[in-house]
Design a protein around this motif. Structure first.
Motif, PDB file in Angstrom:
ATOM      1  N   UNK A  16       0.755  -1.244   0.105  1.00 40.73           N
ATOM      2  CA  UNK A  16      -0.206   0.043   0.008  1.00 40.73           C
ATOM      3  C   UNK A  16       0.794   1.070  -0.035  1.00 40.73           C
ATOM      4  N   UNK A  17       2.025   1.156   0.749  1.00 40.73           N
ATOM      5  CA  UNK A  17       2.719   2.559   0.956  1.00 40.73           C
ATOM      6  C   UNK A  17       4.022   2.644   0.500  1.00 40.73           C
ATOM      7  N   UNK A  60      -1.079   5.524   6.606  1.00 45.01           N
ATOM      8  CA  UNK A  60      -0.151   6.221   5.745  1.00 45.01           C
ATOM      9  C   UNK A  60       0.210   7.493   6.401  1.00 45.01           C
ATOM     10  N   UNK A  61      -0.582   8.327   7.012  1.00 43.48           N
ATOM     11  CA  UNK A  61      -0.265   9.439   7.913  1.00 43.48           C
ATOM     12  C   UNK A  61       0.759   9.148   8.790  1.00 43.48           C
ATOM     13  N   UNK A  62       0.780   8.042   9.633  1.00 48.22           N
ATOM     14  CA  UNK A  62       1.645   7.710  10.659  1.00 48.22           C
ATOM     15  C   UNK A  62       3.034   7.285  10.091  1.00 48.22           C
ATOM     16  N   UNK A  63       2.882   6.348   9.260  1.00 48.69           N
ATOM     17  CA  UNK A  63       4.203   6.243   8.537  1.00 48.69           C
ATOM     18  C   UNK A  63       5.063   7.234   8.036  1.00 48.69           C
ATOM     19  N   UNK A  64       4.412   8.000   7.375  1.00 50.67           N
ATOM     20  CA  UNK A  64       4.714   9.153   7.000  1.00 50.67           C
ATOM     21  C   UNK A  64       5.459  10.096   7.898  1.00 50.67           C
ATOM     22  N   UNK A  65       4.980  10.307   9.118  1.00 51.64           N
ATOM     23  CA  UNK A  65       5.536  10.866  10.257  1.00 51.64           C
ATOM     24  C   UNK A  65       6.849  10.470  10.690  1.00 51.64           C
ATOM     25  N   UNK A  66       7.044   8.937  10.801  1.00 54.05           N
ATOM     26  CA  UNK A  66       8.056   8.169  10.854  1.00 54.05           C
ATOM     27  C   UNK A  66       9.060   8.481   9.973  1.00 54.05           C
ATOM     28  N   UNK A  67       8.755   8.419   8.694  1.00 53.30           N
ATOM     29  CA  UNK A  67       9.736   8.641   7.858  1.00 53.30           C
ATOM     30  C   UNK A  67      10.226  10.147   7.912  1.00 53.30           C
ATOM     31  N   UNK A  68       9.384  11.117   8.169  1.00 54.00           N
ATOM     32  CA  UNK A  68       9.794  12.305   8.142  1.00 54.00           C
ATOM     33  C   UNK A  68      10.888  12.670   9.385  1.00 54.00           C
ATOM     34  N   UNK A  69      10.708  12.017  10.297  1.00 55.81           N
ATOM     35  CA  UNK A  69      11.706  11.672  11.483  1.00 55.81           C
ATOM     36  C   UNK A  69      12.901  11.254  11.037  1.00 55.81           C
ATOM     37  N   UNK A  70      12.905  10.213  10.103  1.00 56.23           N
ATOM     38  CA  UNK A  70      14.312   9.272   9.608  1.00 56.23           C
ATOM     39  C   UNK A  70      14.938  10.422   8.738  1.00 56.23           C
TER      40      UNK A  70
END
Length: 185
Positions: A16-17, A60-70
């Motif tokens: 999905x993401x 998706x929003x939650x995973x994107x937030x994790x990716x932003x921090x990465x």
């Protein structure tokens, strides 16, 4: 009445993401290998932190937030390495032009500090505007305007007709221009 709670389904994350997260990170990093690594790290971090997911945001929003921090962590580490590069002389070798210090400093060529900051601010504004586009529109915009893929490549990959593609690109460009006008100008 409680808000609709979202649930995690880690078995479907890649399906999905992965493409969205890859495109999201690639426009910020411009390096396929680092992007792949950070997306993989995002999925792993999501698995480790799934107990802390409250369901108030979509997967998706939650995973994107994790990716932003990465991504932020990646740039912080890179920045720290750049700062050390100008000071750490123990393994410097003199190049052909004796520009060993300049070669070690990782500034964008030809930019002074102020121009570098403006570039970073503009890049962040572009990413914020991209995030406001519908997924498919953002993906098509990235493929055409950033990755410079051909119309045929995009149509084949996305299953679109060329006229449909151009309508999507036109709308994406309009929305990007309006958004950047508000955020940047």
């Amino acid at each position: 009445m409680s808000p609709k709670e979202n649930k995690l389904n880690p078995n479907k994350w890649v399906e999905r993401y992965a493409d969205f997260l890859f495109n999201y990170a690639f426009v910020r990093l411009n390096n396929k290998e680092i992007t792949k690594d950070l997306v993989s790290e995002t999925f792993l971090a999501g698995l480790k932190a799934k107990k802390s997911f409250k369901g108030q945001a979509s997967e998706r929003t939650w995973l994107t937030a994790i990716l932003k921090r990465k991504i932020i962590d990646y740039y912080r580490k890179a920045s720290t390495k750049k700062q050390k590069a100008g000071v750490d002389f123990k393994d410097l070798s003199i190049g052909e032009n004796n520009n060993y210090i300049e070669d070690r400093l990782a500034r964008e060529p030809g930019l002074n500090a102020e121009e570098h900051m403006v570039n970073l601010e503009l890049r962040e504004a572009i990413f914020n505007c991209l995030n406001k586009l519908p997924d498919k529109q953002a993906q098509v915009f990235i493929m055409k305007s950033i990755e410079h893929k051909s119309t045929d490549e995009i149509c084949n990959e996305m299953g679109l007709s060329s006229s449909n593609l151009w309508v999507m690109i036109h709308r994406a460009r309009q929305k990007m221009a309006e958004c950047l006008e508000k955020q940047w100008l």
